[in-house]
Scaffold this motif. Structure first.
Motif, PDB file in Angstrom:
ATOM      1  N   ALA A  11       0.856  -1.184   0.000  1.00 17.74           N
ATOM      2  CA  ALA A  11       0.000   0.000   0.000  1.00 17.74           C
ATOM      3  C   ALA A  11       0.890   1.231   0.000  1.00 17.74           C
ATOM      4  O   ALA A  11       2.029   1.188   0.483  1.00 17.74           O
ATOM      5  CB  ALA A  11      -0.919   0.014   1.222  1.00 17.74           C
ATOM      6  N   SER A  12       0.357   2.321  -0.550  1.00 15.08           N
ATOM      7  CA  SER A  12       1.114   3.569  -0.556  1.00 15.08           C
ATOM      8  C   SER A  12       0.160   4.754  -0.581  1.00 15.08           C
ATOM      9  O   SER A  12      -1.009   4.627  -0.951  1.00 15.08           O
ATOM     10  CB  SER A  12       2.064   3.636  -1.757  1.00 15.08           C
ATOM     11  N   ALA A  21       4.167   7.648   1.872  1.00 16.51           N
ATOM     12  CA  ALA A  21       4.107   6.447   2.708  1.00 16.51           C
ATOM     13  C   ALA A  21       4.040   5.228   1.811  1.00 16.51           C
ATOM     14  O   ALA A  21       3.406   5.265   0.753  1.00 16.51           O
ATOM     15  CB  ALA A  21       2.894   6.488   3.627  1.00 16.51           C
ATOM     16  N   SER A  22       4.692   4.157   2.250  1.00 17.99           N
ATOM     17  CA  SER A  22       4.690   2.922   1.470  1.00 17.99           C
ATOM     18  C   SER A  22       5.019   1.751   2.392  1.00 17.99           C
ATOM     19  O   SER A  22       5.962   1.832   3.183  1.00 17.99           O
ATOM     20  CB  SER A  22       5.737   3.017   0.354  1.00 17.99           C
ATOM     21  N   GLU A  24       4.811  -2.840   2.739  1.00 17.46           N
ATOM     22  CA  GLU A  24       4.584  -4.143   2.120  1.00 17.46           C
ATOM     23  C   GLU A  24       3.483  -4.825   2.934  1.00 17.46           C
ATOM     24  O   GLU A  24       2.410  -4.288   3.067  1.00 17.46           O
ATOM     25  CB  GLU A  24       5.885  -4.947   2.086  1.00 17.46           C
ATOM     26  N   ASN A  25       3.727  -5.972   3.517  1.00 13.16           N
ATOM     27  CA  ASN A  25       2.691  -6.723   4.231  1.00 13.16           C
ATOM     28  C   ASN A  25       2.252  -6.037   5.521  1.00 13.16           C
ATOM     29  O   ASN A  25       3.081  -5.668   6.335  1.00 13.16           O
ATOM     30  CB  ASN A  25       3.202  -8.133   4.540  1.00 13.16           C
ATOM     31  N   GLY A  26       0.941  -5.889   5.667  1.00  9.86           N
ATOM     32  CA  GLY A  26       0.423  -5.266   6.874  1.00  9.86           C
ATOM     33  C   GLY A  26      -0.993  -4.777   6.695  1.00  9.86           C
ATOM     34  O   GLY A  26      -1.802  -5.424   6.021  1.00  9.86           O
ATOM     35  N   LEU A  27      -1.282  -3.600   7.302  1.00  9.81           N
ATOM     36  CA  LEU A  27      -2.629  -3.052   7.272  1.00  9.81           C
ATOM     37  C   LEU A  27      -2.636  -1.611   6.777  1.00  9.81           C
ATOM     38  O   LEU A  27      -1.801  -0.803   7.190  1.00  9.81           O
ATOM     39  CB  LEU A  27      -3.249  -3.066   8.670  1.00  9.81           C
ATOM     40  N   LEU A  28      -3.608  -1.319   5.940  1.00 12.49           N
ATOM     41  CA  LEU A  28      -3.955   0.051   5.602  1.00 12.49           C
ATOM     42  C   LEU A  28      -5.170   0.369   6.459  1.00 12.49           C
ATOM     43  O   LEU A  28      -6.180  -0.352   6.404  1.00 12.49           O
ATOM     44  CB  LEU A  28      -4.301   0.197   4.121  1.00 12.49           C
ATOM     45  N   ILE A  29      -5.075   1.419   7.278  1.00 10.99           N
ATOM     46  CA  ILE A  29      -6.159   1.793   8.186  1.00 10.99           C
ATOM     47  C   ILE A  29      -6.693   3.154   7.781  1.00 10.99           C
ATOM     48  O   ILE A  29      -5.965   4.147   7.801  1.00 10.99           O
ATOM     49  CB  ILE A  29      -5.672   1.845   9.651  1.00 10.99           C
ATOM     50  N   GLU A 133      -3.114   3.866  -2.835  1.00 14.38           N
ATOM     51  CA  GLU A 133      -3.028   2.678  -3.685  1.00 14.38           C
ATOM     52  C   GLU A 133      -2.777   1.479  -2.786  1.00 14.38           C
ATOM     53  O   GLU A 133      -1.998   1.549  -1.836  1.00 14.38           O
ATOM     54  CB  GLU A 133      -1.871   2.839  -4.676  1.00 14.38           C
ATOM     55  N   LEU A 134      -3.478   0.359  -3.085  1.00 16.67           N
ATOM     56  CA  LEU A 134      -3.280  -0.821  -2.269  1.00 16.67           C
ATOM     57  C   LEU A 134      -3.558  -2.086  -3.058  1.00 16.67           C
ATOM     58  O   LEU A 134      -4.282  -2.072  -4.044  1.00 16.67           O
ATOM     59  CB  LEU A 134      -4.198  -0.791  -1.040  1.00 16.67           C
ATOM     60  N   LEU A 135      -2.941  -3.147  -2.600  1.00 14.97           N
ATOM     61  CA  LEU A 135      -3.241  -4.479  -3.098  1.00 14.97           C
ATOM     62  C   LEU A 135      -3.803  -5.235  -1.903  1.00 14.97           C
ATOM     63  O   LEU A 135      -3.071  -5.658  -1.002  1.00 14.97           O
ATOM     64  CB  LEU A 135      -1.992  -5.159  -3.645  1.00 14.97           C
TER      65      LEU A 135
END
Length: 150
Positions: A11-12, A21-22, A24-29, A133-135
């Motif tokens: 996510a970024s 901000a950028s 890898e694995n984790g959470l977008l809140i 942006e997120l996957l």
């Protein structure tokens, strides 16, 4: 206080063409704040988020938390989460806290997540026009409202 949590593989956040901000694995809140929110809401919500078992274990069962996986976090302020769509077709944002209330609570929320997680949290910029942006991994998306904790 309302959050939309998305489990991501990346996510970024970009503001005016610059990636701020950028992860890898984790959470977008995504975080929405109302005037009635307090430090109690922040403490409860942060604890819930970092311990929520939504990451796969060795058997791909959602049995591990953000803390267990040492995942990363991006927190983005989003007043539109507090929209009321009860009347008409134009959402009302009257419940969303104004910046003088929301900014300190937003900052306290980020600090509490960092404390509970034991690592730095990345953020967008409060009030900015952000491109997120997120996957989404799963997809796993969960909505939590601190006013519904009972």
């Amino acid at each position: 206080m309302k959050v939309v949590i998305q489990r991501v593989t990346k996510a970024s956040v970009t503001i005016e063409g610059e990636k701020v901000a950028s992860i890898e694995n984790g959470l977008l809140i995504l975080l929405g704040i109302v005037n009635e929110d307090t430090l109690e809401d922040i403490t409860w919500l942060s604890n819930k988020i970092v311990n929520l078992r939504i990451f796969g274990d060795e058997n791909e069962v959602m049995n591990r938390s953000l803390k267990d996986t040492n995942g990363d976090v991006i927190v983005v302020s989003q007043f539109t989460l507090q929209a009321s769509t009860k009347k008409g077709n134009r959402p009302s944002y009257i419940k969303a806290a104004k910046p003088d209330v929301a900014i300190p609570l937003y900052e306290d929320f980020v600090n509490q997540i960092e404390k509970d997680l034991g690592k730095k949290v990345q953020t967008g910029q409060f009030g900015a026009d952000m491109k997120v942006e997120l996957l989404n991994d799963g997809p796993v998306t969960i909505i939590i409202d601190s006013k519904n904790k009972e």
